[in-house]
Design a protein around this motif. Structure first.
Motif, short mmCIF file in Angstrom:
data_model
loop_
_atom_site.label_atom_id
_atom_site.label_comp_id
_atom_site.label_asym_id
_atom_site.label_seq_id
_atom_site.Cartn_x
_atom_site.Cartn_y
_atom_site.Cartn_z
N SER A 33 42.71 27.11 28.76
CA SER A 33 42.17 26.63 28.59
C SER A 33 40.32 27.24 29.68
N CYS A 34 40.67 28.26 30.59
CA CYS A 34 39.98 28.81 30.95
C CYS A 34 40.30 30.41 30.98
N HIS A 37 40.90 32.69 33.06
CA HIS A 37 42.54 33.57 33.41
C HIS A 37 42.90 34.03 32.38
N CYS A 38 42.66 32.33 31.36
CA CYS A 38 43.66 32.79 29.91
C CYS A 38 43.34 33.91 28.77
N TYR A 56 51.41 30.68 25.89
CA TYR A 56 50.79 30.57 25.17
C TYR A 56 50.68 30.31 23.95
N SER A 76 41.96 24.23 35.44
CA SER A 76 42.88 23.89 34.16
C SER A 76 43.79 24.88 33.53
N CYS A 77 44.73 25.14 34.20
CA CYS A 77 45.69 26.14 34.36
C CYS A 77 46.45 26.60 35.23
N HIS A 82 47.12 29.68 36.14
CA HIS A 82 45.67 30.53 36.22
C HIS A 82 45.32 30.32 37.71
N CYS A 83 44.41 29.30 37.38
CA CYS A 83 44.37 28.63 38.59
C CYS A 83 44.44 27.96 39.70
N ALA A 132 45.34 31.44 41.95
CA ALA A 132 44.06 32.01 42.38
C ALA A 132 43.23 30.33 43.66
N ALA A 151 37.76 31.81 44.72
CA ALA A 151 38.55 32.06 43.93
C ALA A 151 37.79 31.39 41.80
N TYR A 156 36.25 28.32 41.80
CA TYR A 156 35.91 27.02 41.54
C TYR A 156 35.03 25.91 43.00
#
Lengths: 68, 68
Positions: free
Chosen positions: A12-13, A15-16, A64, B12-13, B15-16, B19, B62, B64
């Motif tokens: 989704s981003c 980072h993914c 994933y 979105s995930c 990882h976000c 962060a 971060a 965002y």
């Protein structure tokens, strides 16, 4: 040399993208990994074709799933 | 002690979440950060209330944005 494109669910981003790229890059013989986030696809260039099992394991390790 | 909830765009995930949590945790006086990914909210517990500017800077760092 082989180039294969896989569909991956759940990215989704950026980072993914980074997580998938890092895991797939560690597979033996892989020389390039290109993730298209919008398309949900991962294109891998490697010395020999990757087995679906090896790719699935790397994607799973990143958190994933390969689209069957 | 102050507890404030901010709305953040673009997470979105997990990882976000990581962060944002890492950046906001570095603000002076912050003792807890709770990110609700589904709600797009970040709840911060701190010794003193955070300024909107400080929070916006941390969220920006971060990657965002605070929802205005």
């Amino acid at each position: 040399m082989a180039t294969q494109t896989f569909q991956v669910t759940g990215m989704s981003c950026e980072h993914c993208v980074d997580a998938v790229t890092a895991e797939v890059s560690q597979l033996a013989g892989v020389t390039a990994v290109d993730v298209d986030l919008a398309a949900g696809s991962v294109t891998v260039t490697s010395a020999q074709p990757l087995s679906a099992d090896a790719m699935a394991a790397a994607i799973d390790e990143a958190g994933y799933q390969l689209t069957p």
